[in-house]
Design an enzyme around this catalytic site. Structure first.
Site, PDB file in Angstrom:
ATOM      1  N   PRO A  12       0.818  -1.205   0.000  1.00  0.00           N
ATOM      2  CA  PRO A  12       0.000   0.000   0.000  1.00  0.00           C
ATOM      3  C   PRO A  12       0.855   1.259   0.000  1.00  0.00           C
ATOM      4  O   PRO A  12       1.992   1.236   0.446  1.00  0.00           O
ATOM      5  CB  PRO A  12      -0.761  -0.115   1.321  1.00  0.00           C
ATOM      6  CG  PRO A  12       0.179  -0.866   2.226  1.00  0.00           C
ATOM      7  CD  PRO A  12       1.016  -1.754   1.342  1.00  0.00           C
ATOM      8  N   GLU A  13       0.299   2.333  -0.515  1.00  0.00           N
ATOM      9  CA  GLU A  13       0.959   3.635  -0.472  1.00  0.00           C
ATOM     10  C   GLU A  13       0.189   4.526   0.509  1.00  0.00           C
ATOM     11  O   GLU A  13      -0.766   4.082   1.146  1.00  0.00           O
ATOM     12  CB  GLU A  13       1.007   4.261  -1.871  1.00  0.00           C
ATOM     13  CG  GLU A  13       1.821   3.432  -2.856  1.00  0.00           C
ATOM     14  CD  GLU A  13       1.998   4.105  -4.206  1.00  0.00           C
ATOM     15  OE1 GLU A  13       1.983   5.349  -4.265  1.00  0.00           O
ATOM     16  OE2 GLU A  13       2.147   3.395  -5.215  1.00  0.00           O
ATOM     17  N   HIS A 110      -3.626 -16.421   8.404  1.00  0.00           N
ATOM     18  CA  HIS A 110      -2.509 -15.498   8.602  1.00  0.00           C
ATOM     19  C   HIS A 110      -2.848 -14.329   9.525  1.00  0.00           C
ATOM     20  O   HIS A 110      -2.236 -13.286   9.458  1.00  0.00           O
ATOM     21  CB  HIS A 110      -2.003 -14.994   7.253  1.00  0.00           C
ATOM     22  CG  HIS A 110      -1.555 -16.095   6.351  1.00  0.00           C
ATOM     23  ND1 HIS A 110      -0.384 -16.796   6.560  1.00  0.00           N
ATOM     24  CD2 HIS A 110      -2.129 -16.649   5.249  1.00  0.00           C
ATOM     25  CE1 HIS A 110      -0.262 -17.719   5.632  1.00  0.00           C
ATOM     26  NE2 HIS A 110      -1.302 -17.660   4.820  1.00  0.00           N
ATOM     27  N   ARG A 172      20.482  16.694  -8.881  1.00  0.00           N
ATOM     28  CA  ARG A 172      20.215  15.256  -8.882  1.00  0.00           C
ATOM     29  C   ARG A 172      20.242  14.726 -10.303  1.00  0.00           C
ATOM     30  O   ARG A 172      19.470  15.181 -11.137  1.00  0.00           O
ATOM     31  CB  ARG A 172      18.837  14.966  -8.305  1.00  0.00           C
ATOM     32  CG  ARG A 172      18.855  14.867  -6.832  1.00  0.00           C
ATOM     33  CD  ARG A 172      17.721  13.977  -6.365  1.00  0.00           C
ATOM     34  NE  ARG A 172      17.986  13.645  -4.999  1.00  0.00           N
ATOM     35  CZ  ARG A 172      18.036  12.398  -4.522  1.00  0.00           C
ATOM     36  NH1 ARG A 172      17.777  11.378  -5.304  1.00  0.00           N
ATOM     37  NH2 ARG A 172      18.311  12.162  -3.265  1.00  0.00           N
TER      38      ARG A 172
END
Ligand SMILES: [Zn+2]
Length: 293
Positions: A12-13, A110, A172
Site C-alpha cells: 500500500p501507499e 494469517h 540530482r
C-alpha cells in the site's frame, strides 16, 4: 516473483494507509485495548519484547499516520507503530458499542496479531507474506525512531512545497521517477502514484530530476496533492460499505491514468499515444512517450 524488499511493492501507499487508519479509528480511538493475542514471534522483524503485556489495558489516545506507518499513541506514553508491508491487512469485526462482542468470524490462517478491544471490537492483522512490522516506541521521541527519522515532508502537509522540492532535486542526476520514490524527498509516495503524477504533469519519468525547470518541478506539488487526495477520497467511499466487504480495510477500487495500462490509449485529450511500460530501478514505470517529455 517475491520482492526482497517491501519498498519494491506497489501497495500500500499513503492513501491506502490513510484509509486503513481512518477505518480503525471508530473501533480504536479513545478506546481501551483489553488484550492482544500474538500468534508468532515476528513479522518482518521480531515483535517488541512483551508486546501484548505492554498493550493490554492501554487506552488509545489517537491514531495518526506518518508516511506509510500508522501510529497509535497510548495513554502510558508509548506508541504502537504498524507497517502493513506488502500484504498486511487489518480486519475489524464486532460492534464498537459492544452489543455483538462475541459476533466475530473465525480467525483466518494469517491472522498474526489480534487486538481485542474493551468495546467488543476485534481487529485482526493478517499478513501472508509477513513483510509488515510492529514496534513500540516512546511517543515523545517517536519522530527520531530509526524508521521515521529520515522520512521527508508529508506531501499533504505544510512543510512540503515548491521550494523544498526544488531544493531536493537540485543537482540530482537520477530520473525524476526515482527521485519521487525517495522517501527522504517526500513521504509516502510509491510506484503507482508517482506514475500517475508524472502522467498528469506531462513529465517524462526518465528525465533527470536536476534538469527540470523550476516551473515543471513546481507543477508536481499540486499534482501530488491532487492525486493523493483523490485516492484518499476513493478510499473513504470504500470505508462507507467496508462492513459488507467483511470489515477488511485499505484496498479499494481505483481507476488510474497510466499505472497498469500498458498498450492502452493515453487518456490525455488530443494525445494519440499509448501507455508504455519500462523498468526503472527494478520497478515498472507506465507512461506516455508522446505527451510526457
Ligand atoms: Zn499521451
Amino acid at each position: 516473483m517475491r520482492p526482497n524488499n517491501p519498498d519494491e511493492c506497489d501497495m500500500p501507499e499513503l492513501p491506502e494507509v490513510e484509509t486503513v487508519m481512518r477505518g480503525l479509528a471508530p473501533s480504536m480511538e479513545g478506546e481501551v485495548i483489553a488484550s492482544v493475542d500474538v500468534h508468532r514471534p515476528d513479522l518482518r522483524w521480531p515483535f517488541p519484547e512483551n508486546m501484548s503485556g505492554r498493550l493490554a489495558g492501554q487506552k488509545v489516545l489517537r491514531l495518526r499516520r506518518r508516511s506509510k506507518y500508522i501510529l497509535a499513541d497510548l495513554a502510558g506514553g508509548e506508541s504502537l507503530l504498524i507497517h502493513l508491508g506488502m500484504s498486511g491487512r487489518m480486519t475489524v469485526s464486532g460492534d464498537p458499542l459492544g452489543q455483538f462482542a462475541h459476533n466475530h468470524p473465525p480467525l483466518e490462517k494469517h491472522d498474526h496479531v489480534i487486538f481485542n478491544m474493551v468495546n467488543g471490537a476485534r481487529i485482526a492483522f493478517n499478513d501472508p507474506r509477513r513483510f509488515g512490522a510492529m514496534d513500540l516506541l516512546n511517543t515523545a521521541t517517536a519522530e527520531s525512531h530509526k524508521l521515521l527519522a529520515k522520512i521527508g515532508p508529508e506531501p499533504l502537509g505544510n512543510s512540503f512545497s515548491e521550494d523544498t522540492l526544488v531544493a531536493a532535486f537540485k543537482n540530482r542526476s537520477s530520473p525524476v521517477k526515482t527521485a519521487l520514490l525517495d522517501q527522504r524527498i517526500v513521504a509516502g509516495l510509491g510506484n503507482i502514484y508517482v506514475c500517475e503524477v508524472l502522467h498528469m504533469t506531462g513529465i517524462s519519468p526518465t528525465r533527470p530530476a536536476g534538469k527540470l525547470s523550476r516551473k515543471r518541478v513546481a507543477s508536481l506539488v499540486p499534482a501530488i496533492r491532487q492525486v493523493l487526495e483523490a485516492a484518499i477520497k476513493a478510499g473513504g467511499s470504500s470505508l462507507k460499505d467496508f462492513r459488507s466487504a467483511g470489515g477488511e480495510l485499505g484496498y479499494f477500487q481505483h481507476s488510474f491514468r497510466a499505472y497498469g495500462r500498458e498498450g492502452e490509449t493515453c487518456v490525455n485529450e488530443g494525445c494519440k499515444g499509448a501507455i508504455k511500460r519500462i523498468t526503472q530501478s527494478g520497478r515498472s514505470t507506465f507512461y506516455c512517450n508522446m505527451c510526457q517529455r
